[in-house]
Design a protein around this motif. Structure first.
Motif, PDB file in Angstrom:
ATOM      1  N   THR A   5     -12.470  12.253  -1.659  1.00  0.00           N
ATOM      2  CA  THR A   5     -11.722  11.159  -2.277  1.00  0.00           C
ATOM      3  C   THR A   5     -12.369  10.774  -3.590  1.00  0.00           C
ATOM      4  OG1 THR A   5     -10.961  10.289  -0.147  1.00  0.00           O
ATOM      5  CG2 THR A   5     -11.013   8.740  -1.997  1.00  0.00           C
ATOM      6  N   THR A  46       0.873  -1.170   0.000  1.00  0.00           N
ATOM      7  CA  THR A  46       0.000   0.000   0.000  1.00  0.00           C
ATOM      8  C   THR A  46       0.915   1.226   0.000  1.00  0.00           C
ATOM      9  OG1 THR A  46      -1.789  -1.125   1.172  1.00  0.00           O
ATOM     10  CG2 THR A  46      -1.767   1.277   1.256  1.00  0.00           C
ATOM     11  N   HIS A  67      -6.911  11.420  -2.968  1.00  0.00           N
ATOM     12  CA  HIS A  67      -7.518  12.170  -1.872  1.00  0.00           C
ATOM     13  C   HIS A  67      -7.193  13.644  -2.060  1.00  0.00           C
ATOM     14  CE1 HIS A  67      -8.020   8.241   0.091  1.00  0.00           C
ATOM     15  NE2 HIS A  67      -6.776   8.006  -0.310  1.00  0.00           N
ATOM     16  N   ASP A  76      -6.866  16.184   8.413  1.00  0.00           N
ATOM     17  CA  ASP A  76      -7.276  15.288   7.329  1.00  0.00           C
ATOM     18  C   ASP A  76      -6.154  14.309   6.984  1.00  0.00           C
ATOM     19  OD1 ASP A  76      -9.837  16.273   7.046  1.00  0.00           O
ATOM     20  OD2 ASP A  76      -9.276  17.748   5.525  1.00  0.00           O
ATOM     21  N   THR A 124      -6.173  11.583   9.568  1.00  0.00           N
ATOM     22  CA  THR A 124      -7.331  10.702   9.356  1.00  0.00           C
ATOM     23  C   THR A 124      -7.090   9.757   8.186  1.00  0.00           C
ATOM     24  OG1 THR A 124      -8.848  12.351  10.257  1.00  0.00           O
ATOM     25  CG2 THR A 124      -9.797  10.653   8.835  1.00  0.00           C
ATOM     26  N   LEU A 125      -6.521  10.283   7.109  1.00  0.00           N
ATOM     27  CA  LEU A 125      -6.246   9.452   5.935  1.00  0.00           C
ATOM     28  C   LEU A 125      -5.198   8.388   6.238  1.00  0.00           C
ATOM     29  CD1 LEU A 125      -6.362  12.171   3.135  1.00  0.00           C
ATOM     30  CD2 LEU A 125      -7.933  10.239   3.405  1.00  0.00           C
ATOM     31  N   ASP A 175      -4.875   6.902   9.075  1.00  0.00           N
ATOM     32  CA  ASP A 175      -5.626   5.869   9.797  1.00  0.00           C
ATOM     33  C   ASP A 175      -6.366   4.956   8.837  1.00  0.00           C
ATOM     34  OD1 ASP A 175      -4.804   6.849  12.252  1.00  0.00           O
ATOM     35  OD2 ASP A 175      -6.596   8.104  12.532  1.00  0.00           O
ATOM     36  N   GLU A 176      -6.945   5.544   7.785  1.00  0.00           N
ATOM     37  CA  GLU A 176      -7.745   4.775   6.829  1.00  0.00           C
ATOM     38  C   GLU A 176      -6.882   3.976   5.859  1.00  0.00           C
ATOM     39  OE1 GLU A 176     -10.260   7.565   4.862  1.00  0.00           O
ATOM     40  OE2 GLU A 176     -11.375   8.110   6.677  1.00  0.00           O
ATOM     41  N   ILE A 177      -5.825   4.590   5.352  1.00  0.00           N
ATOM     42  CA  ILE A 177      -5.021   3.968   4.295  1.00  0.00           C
ATOM     43  C   ILE A 177      -4.063   2.917   4.859  1.00  0.00           C
ATOM     44  CG2 ILE A 177      -3.270   4.420   2.515  1.00  0.00           C
ATOM     45  CD1 ILE A 177      -4.489   7.285   2.323  1.00  0.00           C
ATOM     46  N   GLN A 178      -3.465   3.190   6.011  1.00  0.00           N
ATOM     47  CA  GLN A 178      -2.478   2.294   6.611  1.00  0.00           C
ATOM     48  C   GLN A 178      -1.355   1.965   5.617  1.00  0.00           C
ATOM     49  OE1 GLN A 178      -2.521   0.871   9.991  1.00  0.00           O
ATOM     50  NE2 GLN A 178      -3.882   2.657  10.148  1.00  0.00           N
ATOM     51  N   THR A 183      -6.313   5.778  -5.983  1.00  0.00           N
ATOM     52  CA  THR A 183      -7.320   6.462  -5.171  1.00  0.00           C
ATOM     53  C   THR A 183      -6.720   7.809  -4.794  1.00  0.00           C
ATOM     54  OG1 THR A 183      -8.103   4.359  -4.263  1.00  0.00           O
ATOM     55  CG2 THR A 183      -8.705   6.362  -3.080  1.00  0.00           C
ATOM     56  N   HIS A 198      -2.387   5.137  -3.316  1.00  0.00           N
ATOM     57  CA  HIS A 198      -3.164   6.303  -2.912  1.00  0.00           C
ATOM     58  C   HIS A 198      -2.330   7.548  -3.173  1.00  0.00           C
ATOM     59  CE1 HIS A 198      -6.370   4.168  -0.539  1.00  0.00           C
ATOM     60  NE2 HIS A 198      -5.453   3.212  -0.631  1.00  0.00           N
TER      61      HIS A 198
END
Length: 401
Positions: free
Chosen positions: A61, A14, A70, A94, A97-98, A100-103, A68, A48
């Motif tokens: 997004t 990722t 953002h 932001d 937060t991203l 946390d989501e993307i890892q 993907t 991403h």
């Protein structure tokens, strides 16, 4: 025991690419980021991109073919027609937060400015591998700074200092050319900077088997790029006016930017209105046709860290005349595939243009063939191979020559 690239082939990664400039922005760094995302997605990775919004509004997004993407909240730059920047206090939350989501397994920042800086800080805080690539020179900021040169010089020194502070935290630092790496050594005090070409798909600009492209009835000199102050396109327009009339040279200027109106006025004042064409932004297919119909490509810019458009023109077997500045000398074997000229010297540029255009078609074709052969070492797939290995843990020492 030191691992090799073959030892590091493993599961898909990722990858988070942080880009302060990204399409629809039109510049070499934005184009590289798009190609990098496209190439890594094609290799099976989960890609991403964090980039600024091209308009107003909160972060959102979007799913695009290459990644993907953002889009972070951004603000317009009053001194530029389309460029936008992200303000740290509006994007830090932001970004967290991203993460946390993307890892992400690895983060690849493309500059030390707003997005890149805070993505580096967040990645380091979380113990995530960081790769940093520098595409910029402080001179690239000049069009956005309506201040005296002495003030711009101060901004430049601060920018170099900040680059060192931010990029020194990366696991691997790269830049497109050895000269750019040396500049980063000298001014940003970064000791290990890997020169790694941005890479191009050279085959995109070659004639296909059996393909012919009709030429113009007059010889064509071309420039491609942002119409920006540091590109010094005004020097090229002056030079065309100084070339012998019997050559009947026509100039095609491809691109958009803040100095377009001034360049048009300059061409008209010099009596070149019927010999200088401003195409604006064009499609990839139209750009390929320009390259293939061009007799000579000129890059007068003085802040080029690589110049992808010059490599593209060279891959179309075109002779070049380039400013003797920054990374451009790497792309010229003087008298073999073209010439260097003294930066900002329209007399010298006019003389070098005339020298090439006085050659026989056969000799110009030999120069173009030499350009084409020089591009071989800038293949995009080799660049992607190297970045992929670095993402998996490859070091500066693994790839330094």
């Amino acid at each position: 025991m030191t691992s090799t690239p073959s030892d590091r082939v493993d599961k898909p990664l990722t990858i988070l690419i942080a880009a302060d400039t990204y399409p629809p922005h039109i510049n070499g760094a934005a184009q590289f980021c798009f190609r990098l995302a496209t190439g890594m997605t094609a290799r099976g990775h989960n890609v991403h991109v964090m980039a600024c919004r091209p308009d107003g509004g909160p972060m959102f997004t979007e799913q695009r073919p290459e990644a993907t993407v953002h889009r972070l909240r951004s603000r317009p730059v009053p001194t530029h027609e389309y460029f936008r920047i992200c303000l740290p206090w509006e994007i830090k939350k932001d970004i967290a937060t991203l993460f946390d989501e993307i890892q992400p397994d690895v983060v690849h920042v493309q500059s030390h400015y707003m997005i890149g800086e805070h993505v580096v800080y967040e990645a380091v805080r979380r113990g995530i591998r960081v790769v940093a690539t520098n595409h910029f020179m402080p001179e690239n900021l000049n069009p956005f700074l309506p201040f005296p040169q002495w003030f711009k010089n101060i901004v430049g020194r601060v920018s170099w200092r900040d680059m060192g502070k931010v990029m020194s935290q990366a696991d691997v630092v790269t830049t497109p050319t050895p000269l750019a790496a040396e500049a980063m050594h000298q001014h940003a005090f970064l000791r290990k900077v890997l020169p790694l070409s941005n890479g191009i798909e050279a085959g995109n600009y070659e004639l296909a088997e059996g393909e012919t492209v009709p030429r113009h009835d007059y010889p064509i000199v071309a420039f491609v790029g942002r119409l920006a102050e540091e590109k010094h396109i005004d020097v090229l327009v002056d030079a065309i006016a100084k070339t012998p009339a019997d050559l009947n040279l026509h100039l095609i200027v491809v691109g958009g930017g803040e100095v377009k109106a001034a360049l048009k006025a300059q061409a008209e004042k010099l009596g070149l209105a019927d010999r200088v064409t401003f195409t604006g932004l064009i499609s990839d297919a139209e750009l390929r046709e320009v390259y293939l119909k061009t007799d000579l490509f000129v890059m007068p810019g003085t802040a080029e860290l690589q110049s992808l458009v010059t490599l593209e023109a060279m891959s179309a077997s075109t002779p070049v005349v380039l400013a003797d500045a920054m990374a451009l000398p790497h792309l010229v074997n003087d008298g073999v595939n073209g010439y260097l000229f003294k930066p900002n010297d329209s007399d010298d540029l006019a003389q070098k243009i005339a020298t090439i255009m006085r050659l026989s078609p056969e000799d110009r074709a030999a120069m173009g063939a030499a350009s084409h052969s020089m591009v071989a070492r800038h293949g995009l797939q080799a660049t992607l191979d190297t970045f992929e290995d670095i993402y998996r843990g490859g070091s500066y020492e693994d790839h330094a020559v």
